[in-house]
Scaffold this active site. Sequence first.
Site, short mmCIF file in Angstrom:
data_model
loop_
_atom_site.label_atom_id
_atom_site.label_comp_id
_atom_site.label_asym_id
_atom_site.label_seq_id
_atom_site.Cartn_x
_atom_site.Cartn_y
_atom_site.Cartn_z
CD GLU A 118 -3.17 -0.97 2.01
OE1 GLU A 118 -3.21 -0.03 2.81
OE2 GLU A 118 -4.11 -1.76 1.84
CG ASN A 160 -3.66 -5.01 0.49
OD1 ASN A 160 -3.35 -6.16 0.15
ND2 ASN A 160 -2.85 -4.23 1.18
C1 GCB Z 1 -4.60 -2.80 5.01
C2 GCB Z 1 -3.22 -2.93 5.52
C3 GCB Z 1 -3.18 -3.69 6.82
C4 GCB Z 1 -4.30 -3.24 7.72
C5 GCB Z 1 -5.61 -3.51 7.03
C6 GCB Z 1 -6.81 -3.04 7.86
O1 GCB Z 1 -4.83 -2.62 3.86
O2 GCB Z 1 -2.33 -3.48 4.60
O3 GCB Z 1 -1.94 -3.50 7.41
O4 GCB Z 1 -4.25 -3.85 8.97
O5 GCB Z 1 -5.65 -2.83 5.83
O6 GCB Z 1 -7.28 -3.80 8.69
O7 GCB Z 1 -7.24 -1.91 7.70
#
Ligand code: GCB
Length: 874
Positions: free
Chosen positions: A436, A500
């Site tokens: 990200e 993601n």
């Molecule tokens: C994401 C991140 C991760 C977070 C997750 C969340 O995209 O890569 O580190 O913990 O979202 O739970 O928001």
Amino acid sequence: MMSKLACFTVPVILAAVAAPAFAQDRQTRPLVDGWRFELGDHPAAAQAGFDDRGWQPVVLPHNWNRMGGTAEKRSDYQNVHGPGWYRMRFPTPEKMGDRHAWIEFDAASIIADVWLNGVKLGRHAGAFARFRFDATTALKPTGDNLLVVRADNSSPRDPGSPTAEIPPMNGDWPMYGGLYRPARLVLTAPLRIAMRDMGGPGVYARTEAVEGGAARIAITTKLENDQPRAETAEIITTILDADGRTVATARGKQPVAGKGSAELAQSLTVPDAKLWDVGRAYLYRVRVDIADARGRLRDRVEQPLGIRTFRIDADTGFWINGAHVDLKGVSRHQDRPVKGWAIDAADIAEDMALIREIGANTLRLAHYQHADAAYDAADEAGLVTWAEIPLVDRSAPWGQEKTTPGFAANAEQQLRELIRQTYNHPSIAVWSIANEVNLEAAKGRGTSNARPLLERLQQVVHEEDPSRPATLADCCGSIPSEARAGLDTVAGITDVIGYNRYHGWYAPDVTALGPDLDRLHALYPKQPISISEYGAGGALTQHSDDPTAAPIAPFGRPHPEEFQSHILEESWRQIASRSYVWASWVWNMFDFSNELRLEGDLTDTNDKGLISFDRRTKKDAFYFYKANWSKEAFVHLTSRRHVDRPYPLAEVKAYSNQPSVRLSLNGRDLGAAKCDLGICRWPGVALDAGANLLEARAGAVSDAIEWQFAGKPGVYAIRAGTLVGRRGADGLLWGSDVFVTGGTGHFRDQPSSSRGGQPGPVRPVAGTSDQAPYESWRAGDFAYAIPVPRGRYRVTLHLFEPDAAVKPGARLFTVSAEGRPALRGLDVVKAAGAPMTALVRTFEVAVTDDALNLAFKGEAGEALVSGIRVERVK
Ligand code: GCB
């Protein structure tokens, strides 16, 4: 008492190879006991003569943060950033001879400065990789040595922070501080397998090809010679099968200059190779022995070897050993409550056992290099693994638009360390260079210039490892498409990619996941696509009567366990039907800490885990995946923690990997349900007054739970706009917002950003002694169909105007009951006298079919309601 020297690993005498059987010079001694620790900065402690008697005695692994307490009970909570000092003494081993001494740490967070006997050995920057320093000249010839470490986990955001250029800059997890993995003293001969190779083992093996059952293995051994004179080393390389039998050997000679280094590449053939496969791991070992010109055996290193070939195709996904495999799995963070990162082998083994139980065949070890034991466990379990470095959210230091040379160099260092240190693990399939990093760009601030660094890191992967593709995790599927311009720009940099995606969680519509993936696949047809994250929060303490019914506001909302299951069911449905997706990973296998989140169970955790932070409770969603991924028969009744049921009708749902499941309620057979995608449903089950024992059975396996019908017979009390119910001041159980179509749910708490915000004050509504019906509301045009028997009912509406800007006359709406207007031109703020003030309206209605129908329609502005109570009058 045994002397400390007795702890040295006794070298194994070479039997299988014909090299002269001299004892090896490589020995290790753990440096885990006898440390003293003090938080804060203590520069004088680097030198002898400093009095550390007042410091806290600790053993490694150790870290100084304590996380994962409940919000109310934070006595154990401590998330401190800055320096902390460690000191310990150890004796110089006997018979050092010409050997070199190394101090090796499996990790130290984030920066470690190390002194031996007052001599600075060096600094390591980066919280997750192994590192070692040559301690030969600083070691005393005899007697006790003083080892001192200053670890520093200062936040990179602090002005002038020493960590300002050490990724990660940010992330949804805390950067614990300290010596959180073991350390050791390693002795080696001056002619040896490389110790100065970024913490790597010095031996690197990979499968080149498997043809006609025989495997060609390429093995590179890096050598160092710290003697002043040149020396020719003999390299005896052996591949041993799982029973320790030699299956291939090679011998080579390699001159190494005085004070120099060299490397030797060898190719070995393993006939009748047993393959490392998904879920069926076969592990060989590579052993490299080094003999000097006089034939003395001087060093030995052993590494794991799994023989496999694989490829990833943009249209057909993942292929291993010539066969296609659907990769389905989970992600893991390494922290535990209270222990933080200072976990041990048993913790890792427990995590891996749970990951095997769910039936995952792939694992994302996020967002950084994990302990070697985690990759070992993945090797043994046959889990295809995504390994990554912590280049997260930002590709430049805080305050910088573009990356800086120091930042780029450290990112590259962490990547080379990861690859060298974990190279020989057959489980690892891809190296991820970032997560990200386009996030900041998406938010319209900061680092839109990630590309040059990412391109460099992609190149580093290829320099380091010709056999595995580079990947990265792209962000922000939840950003509305009009704001996405430029966001997909990280596609095409790496060989393969992960997305993601939080459709249904950070973005409103879970059904948008599949179309989003199709769009990306069409946009980048040559890039193999995976889903590096998808998920939803699930709180063990929050429950919903129908999680699918209520649209939700993105933040500041409850996280019912049932809603997590719903989002994951619908996500998996779409993922499973897309064969071009080469892998997917649920975010996350376990709840993990984030000091800034106050969500779900109101702990400082991210509650997207399928299992609670303490690993004690498997959430329902765990069993959903187990039903889809595992073979051993089981049945699991869901919603088992939602014991008090407010409504007399409820859906019963089980997860099972069996074709159908039979249900009974208080001993009465309710019939069998077919299980589709592992989900078996019995809608509209009428509950008995009091206890309701539900038993589900599929062949030999069964499960049982007990619910209580805790509502008031004949009364429906509905909290509009929220997924979760709660008891009112008078003890009445208000249920969650089911029976509704249309409108949008709103929760009265001020938005708590799930990334960093604290929830705002819960503003009480004035003019009522019972807040239960006033904590949320539904707005828009919407309708209820409440399943009541025929009869006459009193309907009580609880209302308030949430918007201080709404003046009398600005919001007018009509409420109809059974098709006829019951309240016309309702002006809540006018009637209540002020915003945030309770208003109650009642009317009676006759129901002549099997549902009470209510319709809310705006005349000016949107209609709204916050609580609905329906009670039979005749
Ligand atoms: C994401 C991140 C991760 C977070 C997750 C969340 O995209 O890569 O580190 O913990 O979202 O739970 O928001």
